[in-house]
Design an enzyme around this catalytic site. Structure first.
Site, short mmCIF file in Angstrom:
data_model
loop_
_atom_site.label_atom_id
_atom_site.label_comp_id
_atom_site.label_asym_id
_atom_site.label_seq_id
_atom_site.Cartn_x
_atom_site.Cartn_y
_atom_site.Cartn_z
CG HIS A 196 -1.96 1.03 1.24
ND1 HIS A 196 -1.72 2.36 1.49
CD2 HIS A 196 -3.28 0.92 0.99
CE1 HIS A 196 -2.87 3.03 1.40
NE2 HIS A 196 -3.83 2.18 1.10
CG ASP B 97 -9.52 3.21 -1.78
OD1 ASP B 97 -9.10 2.57 -0.80
OD2 ASP B 97 -9.07 4.31 -2.11
#
Lengths: 276, 276
Positions: free
Chosen positions: A111, A236
């Protein structure tokens, strides 16, 4: 995760701060975070699966926590947040953690995190603070940072060392698909210690997700470069609207078979999910 | 430049070193370089046009040299090589040069150059020297550097200040087309001092060229994001094979009208060329 990929969610904590506190505290905190996440998953087993948070400052402890998270808590992988102490995962210090991921055959999701201070100063400073902050992170810079992270792992031989390791990258591959041919043309001739042409590592040991980037051009390019077999859908949520995410894939100009792969069957295989 | 764009060539010297020598020397050297290039163009007026080399260490002198190169030597623009003294062109020091380009209506081509030392250390160091060198420059890093250069010019208000300024970027736009929607979504809400949404500056005041990157996916994405009106063909000769460049465009799955724009008519307009 149903046929359109939004019924089972992968949960993880964005515990970027774990790389900034003393290692001993990070180890204890990671355990607590993972235990809490495991409870949520246990309460909704048909809805959630978990990715572990790891104390990367102590790679041996991170390896042990990854093993616990997978074998005891039933987690499906781990989430890594950018650099640790200004090092990327090509640093040999992280081998215990990578080896455990490879042995357990669970993927690592790299990430984005804010770039190193030196990079922020060189590239993103000098504007209104809100502009510089966005430019350095989700507006531009942390995507470059994450792409470089993955490319350094290729060049450092990580994927030769761990041929069963699989990496997940968000945001349609953090710039890599757009320039993969360029990178391959330039680096394959000089990266002589590697066993494969450099592009092969991206094509064989990485998966990408949209992370809420729902415009067609990057999706179509990723389909052309990487193919449907290597794309895992992601919304997301809660940063992006899950309904919009679903509509984007439903309307995408690709075959029903490719939509099935992207929506759920790739994830089922990679994360070893048993869905009804 | 014929119907396929390879009969008239834009010449320039890759005089990146001009930003590393004393300013007074750079001013004299730039004049000598431009005079020499002008002679080549004069000897083959049906074959070559020139882009000026500028002594960016002294932006006032660079402005004067640009004016001389365009009005006296007949040059069609200028080539800028990355940073000068660790500054990008959003730095207010460069306004005289940018203002002259805008007033004369000649484009600036921002060519990649090696990133700042701090960035090279943070991102590209630690491999075999040949690997780090390629990774930091034409294999990856200088493309990021050039994309950031152009984005900083947007965020710094350069294109509001000089609405007639046009920028040329190589390598299908130095990463920008792939992530333009992301950049726009993140930066437009915070870049409140700008007069237009941030993507508009890219779409209205920049052109891109392939620079020898001849694979279809980045080309098609650039067509989708930017359109044929904003693409100028380039072969990067002698680094790439000109014949391959021609074949790529001839076989590209786009309309004949778009091929004409990309091969020559966009360049004729932007560079004010009168071709037979």
């Amino acid at each position: 995760m149903d046929a359109m990929g939004i019924d089972v969610q992968v949960l993880s904590h964005t515990a970027a701060g774990l790389a900034q506190i003393p290692a001993a505290e990070a180890v204890a905190l990671a355990r607590a975070i993972n235990d809490q996440l495991a409870e949520t998953v246990r309460n909704h087993p048909d809805r959630f699966v978990g990715f572990a948070t790891l104390p990367t400052l102590d790679p041996e402890a991170a390896a042990r926590e990854l093993e616990r998270a997978v074998t005891v808590l039933g987690f499906k992988g781990a989430m890594i947040y950018g650099q640790t102490n200004n090092s990327f995962l090509d640093d040999s210090a992280f081998r215990p953690m990578l080896e455990t991921a490879a042995t357990l055959e669970v993927p690592l999701y790299v990430h984005p995190a804010p770039p190193a201070r030196a990079v922020q100063d060189a590239y993103y400073a000098g504007f209104d603070p809100a502009v510089s902050a966005s430019f350095a992170t989700f507006g531009w810079g942390w995507h470059l940072d994450t792409g470089i992270h993955a490319l350094r792992m290729i060049l450092g031989g990580v994927f030769d060392r761990y041929p069963s390791l699989q990496l997940l990258l968000g945001h349609w591959g953090e710039m890599i698909p757009f320039y993969l041919a360029r990178f391959a043309e330039a680096l394959t001739p000089v990266a002589r210690q590697l066993q494969r042409p450099v592009a092969d590592y991206f094509l064989q040991q990485m998966y990408v997700t949209p992370s809420g980037m729902f415009t067609l051009p990057p999706f179509l390019l990723t389909m052309q470069v990487l193919g449907a077999e290597r794309i895992l859908y992601s919304a997301d949520y809660p940063f992006q609207d899950g309904g919009q995410a679903r509509a984007f894939l439903e309307r995408a100009p690709i075959s029903p078979a490719d939509k099935e792969k992207i929506a759920h069957s790739n994830a089922e295989k990679l994360l070893k999910l048993s869905l009804l």
